[in-house]
Design a protein around this motif. Structure first.
Motif, PDB file in Angstrom:
ATOM      1  N   MET A   6     -46.987 -19.453 -10.873  1.00  0.00           N
ATOM      2  CA  MET A   6     -46.412 -18.118 -10.679  1.00  0.00           C
ATOM      3  C   MET A   6     -47.355 -17.079 -11.281  1.00  0.00           C
ATOM      4  SD  MET A   6     -42.325 -18.629 -11.390  1.00  0.00           S
ATOM      5  CE  MET A   6     -42.498 -19.354 -13.009  1.00  0.00           C
ATOM      6  N   LEU A  19     -46.285 -12.251 -12.843  1.00  0.00           N
ATOM      7  CA  LEU A  19     -44.841 -12.193 -13.033  1.00  0.00           C
ATOM      8  C   LEU A  19     -44.437 -10.822 -13.566  1.00  0.00           C
ATOM      9  CD1 LEU A  19     -44.278 -15.679 -14.684  1.00  0.00           C
ATOM     10  CD2 LEU A  19     -43.761 -15.031 -12.333  1.00  0.00           C
ATOM     11  N   SER A  52     -38.703  -8.508 -11.539  1.00  0.00           N
ATOM     12  CA  SER A  52     -38.482  -9.461 -10.449  1.00  0.00           C
ATOM     13  C   SER A  52     -37.284 -10.373 -10.704  1.00  0.00           C
ATOM     14  CB  SER A  52     -39.737 -10.316 -10.243  1.00  0.00           C
ATOM     15  OG  SER A  52     -39.955 -11.164 -11.370  1.00  0.00           O
ATOM     16  N   ARG A  53     -36.639 -10.241 -11.852  1.00  0.00           N
ATOM     17  CA  ARG A  53     -35.522 -11.121 -12.206  1.00  0.00           C
ATOM     18  C   ARG A  53     -34.245 -10.328 -12.444  1.00  0.00           C
ATOM     19  NH1 ARG A  53     -38.739 -14.057 -10.631  1.00  0.00           N
ATOM     20  NH2 ARG A  53     -39.237 -16.201 -11.247  1.00  0.00           N
ATOM     21  N   THR A  97     -40.747 -19.562 -25.148  1.00  0.00           N
ATOM     22  CA  THR A  97     -39.373 -19.048 -25.034  1.00  0.00           C
ATOM     23  C   THR A  97     -38.934 -18.370 -26.325  1.00  0.00           C
ATOM     24  OG1 THR A  97     -38.437 -21.176 -25.704  1.00  0.00           O
ATOM     25  CG2 THR A  97     -38.722 -20.793 -23.339  1.00  0.00           C
ATOM     26  N   PRO A 113     -33.236 -13.036 -18.827  1.00  0.00           N
ATOM     27  CA  PRO A 113     -33.337 -13.257 -17.377  1.00  0.00           C
ATOM     28  C   PRO A 113     -32.474 -14.453 -16.961  1.00  0.00           C
ATOM     29  CG  PRO A 113     -35.285 -14.083 -18.481  1.00  0.00           C
ATOM     30  CD  PRO A 113     -34.482 -13.378 -19.528  1.00  0.00           C
ATOM     31  N   GLN A 117     -30.995 -17.151 -13.622  1.00  0.00           N
ATOM     32  CA  GLN A 117     -31.182 -17.731 -12.307  1.00  0.00           C
ATOM     33  C   GLN A 117     -30.014 -17.321 -11.404  1.00  0.00           C
ATOM     34  OE1 GLN A 117     -32.977 -21.848 -12.415  1.00  0.00           O
ATOM     35  NE2 GLN A 117     -32.035 -21.814 -14.468  1.00  0.00           N
ATOM     36  N   ASP A 146     -32.820 -18.281 -17.328  1.00  0.00           N
ATOM     37  CA  ASP A 146     -34.015 -18.699 -16.590  1.00  0.00           C
ATOM     38  C   ASP A 146     -35.123 -19.079 -17.585  1.00  0.00           C
ATOM     39  OD1 ASP A 146     -36.071 -19.132 -14.818  1.00  0.00           O
ATOM     40  OD2 ASP A 146     -35.634 -17.394 -13.579  1.00  0.00           O
ATOM     41  N   PHE A 191     -38.810 -18.989 -16.260  1.00  0.00           N
ATOM     42  CA  PHE A 191     -39.419 -17.656 -16.155  1.00  0.00           C
ATOM     43  C   PHE A 191     -39.892 -17.166 -17.511  1.00  0.00           C
ATOM     44  CE2 PHE A 191     -38.980 -13.057 -16.654  1.00  0.00           C
ATOM     45  CZ  PHE A 191     -39.896 -12.628 -15.717  1.00  0.00           C
ATOM     46  N   TYR A 237     -43.715 -16.331 -18.121  1.00  0.00           N
ATOM     47  CA  TYR A 237     -44.051 -14.926 -18.381  1.00  0.00           C
ATOM     48  C   TYR A 237     -44.836 -14.795 -19.677  1.00  0.00           C
ATOM     49  CZ  TYR A 237     -43.557  -9.907 -19.093  1.00  0.00           C
ATOM     50  OH  TYR A 237     -43.837  -8.580 -19.303  1.00  0.00           O
TER      51      TYR A 237
END
Length: 370
Positions: free
Chosen positions: A1, A4, A8-9, A105, A139, A141, A147, A150, A154
């Motif tokens: 990806m 990012l 977009s989320r 994360t 974010p 899903q 998510d 992501f 990111y």
């Protein structure tokens, strides 16, 4: 990806207590602290929260965790991959879903928590109860779950964006250190040479007002210390001075900044061309950090005019006959370039190999090193 974007989320509010575990630190007074090698995390906004090093150990010992200040510099959150102990002014936070406790994360979470620090202060502490009921955006899903993929991707993207210029700066610093330190050890004979002895062409660029710039693709080099001195791109043909395969020295503005230009460019009157016929780029690159030291004696109020530059001297390697040793300078920089490229390729090979292995691609054929 690739590329990012946070936009977009979809995002959703979560109470901190619903997604993370919150544990306290342990009080350790200065009088009871014994000096050692283990980081002690206090309520500071500096040095990743590290306020001391100790050999004292207590039940706050932790790693791969966020330290969140609820007192002192309230609301600051730092990631600690290493083993550390935490003061009672710091809360230890991890995801409740332990499968997703990793540096990326948790760094993402730290930035989300950090957004809330404007609400808190020394007189309004970020205590356990307030922390539990603090809402943060994460974010999600399509099924409204966090998510994780992501967040991790990111932050990896951000890491690469930060590492790229950092690696470039470190490489430049390595070259500077080798030339001004290691280079002297390899070549015992150094001598001061006038600029007019080193360069066969010393010429100032030509003034071109901003209002007269025309859009184009030719680099316009001025006295900026950024982007290799390139201050824009123009299409002017007449009444300009074009140079190539030479150094430029900022004679005003960022006085003393020198850059090498292998391409054709237009020079402003704020830079001076330094050229010697037959010199390769490696010898030019060798001289840049040495020339840059002129910035120590010049400034915006004391520019390097044409007369001053002719009187300036450079300390350079010399042959047994007392001549400038351009061959040594070129060979030295080629060796530096080779070492940097070999190290970089090795790191990239290892990184790509690990990523491909994790994706089930098997063994990756290594790239050849120089």
């Amino acid at each position: 990806m690739d590329n990012l974007s946070l936009d977009s989320r979809n995002w959703k509010e979560f109470f901190l207590e619903d997604v993370v575990s919150i544990n306290g630190g342990k009080r350790l007074t200065k009088a009871d602290m014994q000096f050692g090698n283990m980081p002690f995390i206090g309520a500071s906004e500096l040095n990743n929260g590290i306020t001391a090093f100790t050999c004292s150990i207590n039940e706050s010992l932790d790693n791969n965790v966020l330290g969140v200040n609820y007192n002192g510099s309230v609301g600051f959150a730092f990631y600690h991959p290493y083993r550390a102990i935490f003061s009672d002014d710091v809360k230890r936070i991890k995801w409740k879903n332990s499968l997703h406790n990793n540096r990326y994360t948790l760094l993402f979470l730290a930035s989300m928590i950090g957004q809330q620090k404007c609400k808190y202060a020394y007189g309004y502490k970020f205590n356990s109860q307030r922390m539990k009921r603090q809402k943060i955006l994460l974010p999600i899903q399509p099924n409204n779950t966090i998510d994780w993929a992501f967040m991790e991707a990111y932050m990896k993207q951000k890491e690469q964006q930060i590492l790229k210029p950092t690696i470039y700066k470190l490489c430049k610093q390595l070259i500077v250190n080798d030339i001004l330190g290691g280079g002297k050890l390899l070549c015992s004979n150094w001598k001061a040479f006038c600029f007019t002895e080193v360069f066969t062409e010393i010429q100032r660029g030509k003034r071109l007002k901003k209002a007269d710039h025309r859009d184009g693709q030719t680099p316009y080099v001025s006295s900026t210390s950024l982007n290799n001195g390139v201050d824009g791109f123009i299409g002017n043909d007449g009444s300009v001075r074009r140079f190539d395969d030479c150094l430029t020295l900022a004679n005003s503005g960022s006085v003393g900044c020198a850059f090498y230009h292998q391409y054709t460019f237009v020079a402003s009157d704020h830079v001076t061309k330094l050229k010697r016929d037959g010199l390769d780029k490696y010898a030019y690159l060798f001289m840049i950090p040495i020339i840059n030291r002129l910035s120590e004696k010049y400034s915006f109020n004391r520019e390097i005019n044409d007369e001053r530059i002719k009187r300036e001297k450079l300390l350079l390697p010399a042959t047994d006959k007392g001549e400038i040793d351009f061959a040594f300078m070129s060979a030295f920089m080629k060796d530096i370039e080779r070492n940097i490229l070999n190290t970089t390729l090795k790191v990239f090979n290892e990184r790509v190999s690990v990523n491909k292995y994790k994706m089930g691609g098997g063994k990756l054929e290594e790239l050849p090193l120089m």
